[in-house]
Design a protein around this motif. Structure first.
Motif, PDB file in Angstrom:
ATOM      1  N   ARG A   4      27.105 -29.847 -19.689  1.00 19.40           N
ATOM      2  CA  ARG A   4      26.108 -30.686 -20.358  1.00 19.40           C
ATOM      3  C   ARG A   4      25.975 -30.337 -21.836  1.00 19.40           C
ATOM      4  O   ARG A   4      25.592 -31.187 -22.649  1.00 19.40           O
ATOM      5  N   LEU A   5      26.257 -29.101 -22.202  1.00 14.52           N
ATOM      6  CA  LEU A   5      26.191 -28.689 -23.606  1.00 14.52           C
ATOM      7  C   LEU A   5      27.549 -28.806 -24.300  1.00 14.52           C
ATOM      8  O   LEU A   5      27.732 -28.306 -25.409  1.00 14.52           O
ATOM      9  N   ASP A   6      28.514 -29.448 -23.608  1.00 16.72           N
ATOM     10  CA  ASP A   6      29.842 -29.744 -24.173  1.00 16.72           C
ATOM     11  C   ASP A   6      30.662 -28.498 -24.499  1.00 16.72           C
ATOM     12  O   ASP A   6      31.542 -28.544 -25.360  1.00 16.72           O
ATOM     13  N   PHE A   7      30.379 -27.398 -23.810  1.00 14.79           N
ATOM     14  CA  PHE A   7      31.269 -26.252 -23.928  1.00 14.79           C
ATOM     15  C   PHE A   7      32.575 -26.499 -23.173  1.00 14.79           C
ATOM     16  O   PHE A   7      33.634 -26.032 -23.566  1.00 14.79           O
ATOM     17  N   LEU A   8      32.470 -27.233 -22.070  1.00 19.40           N
ATOM     18  CA  LEU A   8      33.623 -27.489 -21.214  1.00 19.40           C
ATOM     19  C   LEU A   8      34.315 -28.781 -21.645  1.00 19.40           C
ATOM     20  O   LEU A   8      33.732 -29.857 -21.579  1.00 19.40           O
ATOM     21  N   PRO A   9      35.573 -28.701 -22.113  1.00 21.90           N
ATOM     22  CA  PRO A   9      36.283 -29.913 -22.543  1.00 21.90           C
ATOM     23  C   PRO A   9      36.744 -30.740 -21.353  1.00 21.90           C
ATOM     24  O   PRO A   9      36.994 -30.213 -20.265  1.00 21.90           O
TER      25      PRO A   9
END
Length: 372
Positions: free
Chosen positions: A257-262
């Motif tokens: 949700r925090l866009d750490f995971l591409p």
């Protein structure tokens, strides 16, 4: 027992037509629908546009599955050379006028059709062509037949790797090798081929693009470039590990949700599932995949002829390779190659090819009595 189950549970809407009469297998359909629903739940808590888009793609895919199940196996036998030829022709067309995205030329736009990825068609075309080629030949195959079979596999694989799309190329090669294993090729030949591949590794290494070589180096030491090449692997393994036994809750994963995971909606969605539903959610998904594989292979063993057994078995082993490569990639066991998670990752072309393959397997099983 399976026929009793189908008799007791008619199709939705009160229709009396049994699943067997529309050439669908109840157990395989239930497992497929369960995987699709699980994927839709994950997408629903991430993005509404993605959720509704995925619903539409799955609806089209399921319609294609039903259509594929209706076609009689003898039609697939007669269509095999044409399907293979069309798939190779489309791959050539991609190299000539394909659409480029993220550095790869994999997609094609044809008048009146949505944009699609022709390489996905070859996951069906190659097992279909090889099953056609071996259906009336002496087994185990001799050297000449093996060379022809390897040529059938090599032509589309080379075209796909040129896009470049190494991940799909590997899966397409696996779809053909699965049929070769099923025809009873000698284990000594397989060992020899493996040894030849190891010996050719330096040449293969030099033929890779720089970014592909970097992905392989990153596999062994992702911490060397944690903010660059190693970012995806580090974040995906962190997300999976942080989920624990029961997860953080659907839609509550911080890494995604925090866009750490591409690529959380596509290639790395299993990491999202691991973070949000934990070990239990991932285990449930793996059990559903295993149910699809086990049922599909069971139907392959019940096929009335060699063509049906080779085609159904090859398609189901290709499905297994698809699942294995994605999960191994996300867990850092193999290099990142850009392979979606079957029936869960956002996208249409890959899911369409998988669902059509499952429809073909059902067709081979439900038409075996010759009723239609």
């Amino acid at each position: 027992m399976a026929s009793d189950f189908v008799r007791q549970f008619p199709l939705p809407g009160g229709a009396r037509t049994r699943l067997s009469e529309v050439h669908l297998d109840a157990l395989l359909c239930i497992a497929i629908l369960a995987v699709i629903v699980l994927g839709l739940v994950v997408h629903h808590y991430r993005d509404d546009d993605t959720f509704y888009g995925q619903m539409l793609r799955m609806a089209v895919g399921l319609a294609a599955l039903v259509a594929a199940a209706w076609v009689q196996p003898r039609q697939y036998l007669s269509w095999a050379p044409a399907v293979y030829g069309v798939s190779v022709g489309l791959l050539i067309l991609v190299l000539l006028m394909g659409t480029t995205a993220k550095g790869s030329q994999r997609w094609i736009d044809l008048p009146g059709l949505p944009q699609f990825q022709p390489s996905e068609l070859t996951k069906i075309a190659i097992p279909l062509m090889l099953a056609w080629y071996f259906h009336d030949r002496r087994l185990p195959p001799g050297l000449g037949d093996m060379l022809v079979a390897l040529g059938i596999i090599a032509v589309p694989v080379i075209l796909i790797v040129q896009q470049p799309d190494l991940g799909t190329g590997v899966l397409v090669a696996a779809s053909g090798l699965a049929v070769i294993v099923l025809v009873g090729v000698s284990w000594r030949w397989m060992a020899g081929a493996l040894a030849l591949g190891v010996a050719a590794a330096p040449i293969l290494w030099m033929s890779l693009h720089d970014y592909q070589q970097e992905r392989i180096r990153t596999l062994f030491n992702p911490e060397k470039d944690p903010l660059g090449a190693g970012w995806s692997i580090i974040q995906s393994t962190t997300a999976i590990g942080s989920g624990g036994l029961l997860g953080k809750g659907v839609g509550e994963g911080t890494q995604s949700r925090l866009d750490f995971l591409p690529e959380g909606n596509t290639d790395f969605i299993i990491a999202v599932i691991g973070e949000e539903t934990g070990f239990v959610g991932v285990l449930l998904l793996m059990m559903l995949y295993l149910a699809i594989l086990a049922r599909g292979l069971r139907l392959a063993t019940l096929a009335p002829n060699r063509f049906g057994r080779l085609l159904a078995g090859g398609l189901m082993l290709t499905f297994f390779a698809h699942v294995f490569v994605n999960i191994a990639m996300v867990c850092g066991l193999i290099p990142v190659v850009g392979v979606p998670l079957p029936l869960v990752s956002y996208g249409g072309t890959s899911a369409l090819s998988i669902l059509i393959g499952c429809g073909i397997v059902m067709s081979i099983h439900t038409h075996r009595t010759g009723r239609r």
